[in-house]
Enzyme design. Sequence first.
Site, PDB file in Angstrom:
ATOM      1  N   GLU A 171       0.713  -1.272   0.133  1.00  0.00           N
ATOM      2  CA  GLU A 171      -0.175  -0.062  -0.099  1.00  0.00           C
ATOM      3  C   GLU A 171       0.828   1.347   0.213  1.00  0.00           C
ATOM      4  O   GLU A 171       0.489   2.146  -0.623  1.00  0.00           O
ATOM      5  CB  GLU A 171      -0.791  -0.077   1.180  1.00  0.00           C
TER       6      GLU A 171
ATOM      7  N   LEU B  84      21.171 -28.677  -2.488  1.00  0.00           N
ATOM      8  CA  LEU B  84      19.920 -28.127  -1.931  1.00  0.00           C
ATOM      9  C   LEU B  84      19.827 -26.597  -2.321  1.00  0.00           C
ATOM     10  O   LEU B  84      19.116 -25.915  -1.435  1.00  0.00           O
ATOM     11  CB  LEU B  84      19.636 -28.372  -0.661  1.00  0.00           C
TER      12      LEU B  84
ATOM     13  N   GLY C 226       7.494 -40.533   2.947  1.00  0.00           N
ATOM     14  CA  GLY C 226       6.298 -41.543   3.239  1.00  0.00           C
ATOM     15  C   GLY C 226       5.992 -40.930   4.896  1.00  0.00           C
ATOM     16  O   GLY C 226       4.637 -41.083   5.219  1.00  0.00           O
TER      17      GLY C 226
END
Length: 354
Positions: free
Chosen positions: A72, A227, A289
């Site tokens: 804003e 990574l 999993g």
Amino acid sequence: MTQESNRDDAGTGQTASDAAPGLGAAMGRAIDAATAVRTTTSPNPWVGAVLLTTDGREFAGATEPPGGRHAEIVALDAARAAGADPAGATVVVTLEPCSHHGRTPPCTDALIAAGVARVVYAVDDPDPQVSGRGAAALRAAGVDVVAGVGATEAAEQLAPYLHHRRTGRPYVVLKLAATADGGTAAPDGTSQWITGPAARADAHRLRARSDAVLVGAGTVRADDPALTVRLDDVPADRQPLRVVLGTAPPGARVHPCLELSGPLPDVLDELGRRGVLQLMVEGGATVAGAFHRAGLVQRYVLYLAPALFGGSGARGLFEGPASGTIEAVWRGRVVAVDRLDDDLRIVLEPRSTP
């Protein structure tokens, strides 16, 4: 990010009430502005705003990196810099304006001081420091407030932030890659590369949108992943936090990393306390999993290659006990299916997101 435009705002769009006719198109442009800063604002939300002056001019803004201006304020400053008067303007913003002092002063104070006539926002901010207080402060100052315009699209865009503020935990994205018959590695353990360059680049963009990337120590020992995000448009200082479940061997490329252990809910609580809004879980199959069976995944991103192992010896997406009956099989919903050269990206969500 600022932008000035004189585009017509009479396009059709989703509105919350008759009080905001035609503002769906402006909200769409605010969402576009937020998209452009998706990788730079966290742990602040990536918010977009459009200021519409009484003489028909338009100024867009998006949240800056932490410590910078909120959307804003960027839009207000852009209008003033162009000589436009924000008094009487309508401000369209993707998230309820903040009403508290954080790194920056409250946006509500700036909007009220500027004399805007109306604020239209998409999504209520669940942060306890805001949570309706922003809208209340504006209304108390005589500003017309309309909530819910473009709420579905904005909530999708802000899902990690909203989830974190509601639960205190990161929004978990589980990234998976497999052949068309569900294999992730050959019987000898080799797995690079199942998918093609376009899919791998898309996975790096997913990393770039994540605050942290998590793997198990077994994956570190087996594959020694770095990574990191390897995209030209992602600066070195915007790399995600690297998280290892267990202990990473000395000298592994993942260092420096955060090593965590214990129950997965506790791991998520700790990452949430560290300001991680989105966590990308990259595996391997044992970790994938475990997150899946615990019901801790908000979004599954599956990259599927047109390749077949053609037998029962290949390693699967998940390690651990499978659903014992067809009635117990996990069933979600398909959010998107996209082609990335020869590969497919399939996005799934639980039918009821945890």
